[in-house]
Design a protein around this motif. Structure first.
Motif, short mmCIF file in Angstrom:
data_model
loop_
_atom_site.label_atom_id
_atom_site.label_comp_id
_atom_site.label_asym_id
_atom_site.label_seq_id
_atom_site.Cartn_x
_atom_site.Cartn_y
_atom_site.Cartn_z
N TYR A 102 0.81 -1.21 0.00
CA TYR A 102 0.00 0.00 0.00
C TYR A 102 0.85 1.27 0.00
O TYR A 102 0.69 2.14 -0.86
N ALA A 139 -6.27 5.50 -3.90
CA ALA A 139 -7.11 4.48 -4.51
C ALA A 139 -6.26 3.37 -5.13
O ALA A 139 -6.56 2.18 -4.98
N THR A 140 -5.18 3.76 -5.82
CA THR A 140 -4.31 2.77 -6.45
C THR A 140 -3.63 1.89 -5.41
O THR A 140 -3.58 0.66 -5.54
N ALA A 142 -4.69 1.26 -2.38
CA ALA A 142 -5.67 0.43 -1.70
C ALA A 142 -6.03 -0.79 -2.52
O ALA A 142 -6.22 -1.89 -1.97
N LEU A 143 -6.16 -0.64 -3.84
CA LEU A 143 -6.46 -1.78 -4.70
C LEU A 143 -5.39 -2.86 -4.58
O LEU A 143 -5.69 -4.05 -4.50
N THR A 146 -5.20 -4.28 -0.55
CA THR A 146 -6.35 -4.86 0.15
C THR A 146 -6.09 -6.27 0.69
O THR A 146 -6.47 -6.58 1.84
N CYS A 192 -13.17 -4.24 -0.66
CA CYS A 192 -12.27 -3.40 -1.45
C CYS A 192 -12.88 -2.00 -1.67
O CYS A 192 -12.17 -1.00 -1.65
N VAL A 196 -10.92 1.31 -0.62
CA VAL A 196 -10.52 2.33 -1.59
C VAL A 196 -11.09 3.69 -1.19
O VAL A 196 -10.39 4.71 -1.23
#
Length: 323
Positions: A102, A139-140, A142-143, A146, A192, A196
């Motif tokens: 992350y 956001a990137t 977190a994807l 996760t 997810c 995000v």
């Protein structure tokens, strides 16, 4: 946290410490990614117990009255008394793996965007642009992060369950393998959406509030662009970010730890979590675990920033400036 890097270039010349600012684009993109993850891993060694207590507080109330923690201190005492001191570091491998995925992605993406869109004379992007960069980076990250997040949540909350229900993951890789094998690969990305969303909220809030707090502190006669200023700005940023992001974080935590009985999930998304929490435990339950959450977020932001700035300064001084 990512806002910390952005503000540095905005500081008035008279307020910048003797090292000077690192010009945008001076460090290779791969180095920005590597240093971001390394800094996050360094910080997690200090903040892991706070993360565990925060997760236990957010899950407090599930599993019967004997699983309720009245305060963060009560949770700390009960964990140490019933599980031992080193239980506070349960899930450390997952915490480190989360930072390696992350934080590496989040900080690397942010710095790459920041460098790419800085002007040729070194002038940084505007505040709204930096907020957008922070949301994209969050956001990137977190994807990608996760699966590690799910492992971390489960490993830190395992001790609250009765022995017969504990999952007993040995480490993060055992957790990832067993979750995939026992519950399906898709389970690694359960929650997810709220993960995000939380990452976007956290990054946007950190960026805006850190930038404004540092800008204000530097206008006073008490601060220069040093660790003291970074600490104060980060704690202010952490407070605002905590208030804004905690309801999203609680929804994420409950979704990622929920059990499915006879094919029926315990919750049907973030809104369902919030509705059930407010109905059963009151509106302030959305901020349950506030103290450890803030206590973790503030120091984690400060430590990550300090590590990152020192690593970037060392690399710049030894491998860029002297070329």
């Amino acid at each position: 946290m990512s806002g910390a890097m952005a503000v540095k270039e905005n500081s008035a010349p008279s307020k910048v410490n003797s090292g000077g600012s690192i010009p945008p684009g001076s460090l290779p993109r791969s180095v920005n990614f590597l240093l971001g993850g390394t800094a996050g891993c360094g910080a997690v060694f200090v903040t892991q117990p706070l993360d565990l207590i925060k997760n236990r507080m957010q899950l407090s109330g599930e599993g019967g009255a004997n699983r309720v923690h009245k305060t963060s201190f009560h949770a700390l005492v009960r964990i140490v008394r019933t599980e031992g001191f080193f239980a506070l570091y349960n899930g450390l491998s997952a915490g480190l793996f989360r930072q390696a995925t992350y934080s590496t992605t989040r900080l690397g993406v942010y710095q790459s965007l920041f460098d790419r869109f800085s002007s040729s004379d070194g002038r940084p992007p505007g505040v709204l642009t930096k907020i957008a960069f922070g949301m994209i980076a969050g956001a990137t990250g977190a994807l990608i992060g996760t699966p590690a997040e799910i492992s971390l949540i489960r490993m830190t909350s395992d001790g609250r369950l009765p022995p017969s229900e504990q999952r007993g993951y040995k480490n993060v890789f055992d957790a990832l393998a067993r979750i995939s094998r026992e519950e399906g690969l898709g389970t690694l990305w359960r929650g997810c959406g709220p993960t995000v969303l939380r990452a976007m909220v956290v990054n946007a809030a950190q960026l805006a509030t850190y930038s404004q707090a540092k800008q204000f502190l530097l206008t006073t006669s008490y601060f220069v662009d040093d660790i003291k200023c970074h600490f104060g700005s980060s704690m202010i940023s952490g407070l605002v970010t905590t208030l804004v992001s905690m309801p999203v974080d609680i929804a994420k935590t409950r979704i990622q730890t929920m059990k499915t009985v006879d094919g029926v999930p315990e919750y049907n998304g973030s809104m369902d979590v919030w509705k059930q929490l407010v109905r059963k435990e009151g509106i302030f339950s959305l901020w349950k675990g506030f103290t450890p959450y803030y206590a973790r977020l503030g120091p984690h932001t400060v430590l990550t920033f300090i590590f990152l700035e020192q690593f970037r300064r060392l690399y710049y001084d030894y491998y860029v400036r002297n070329k």
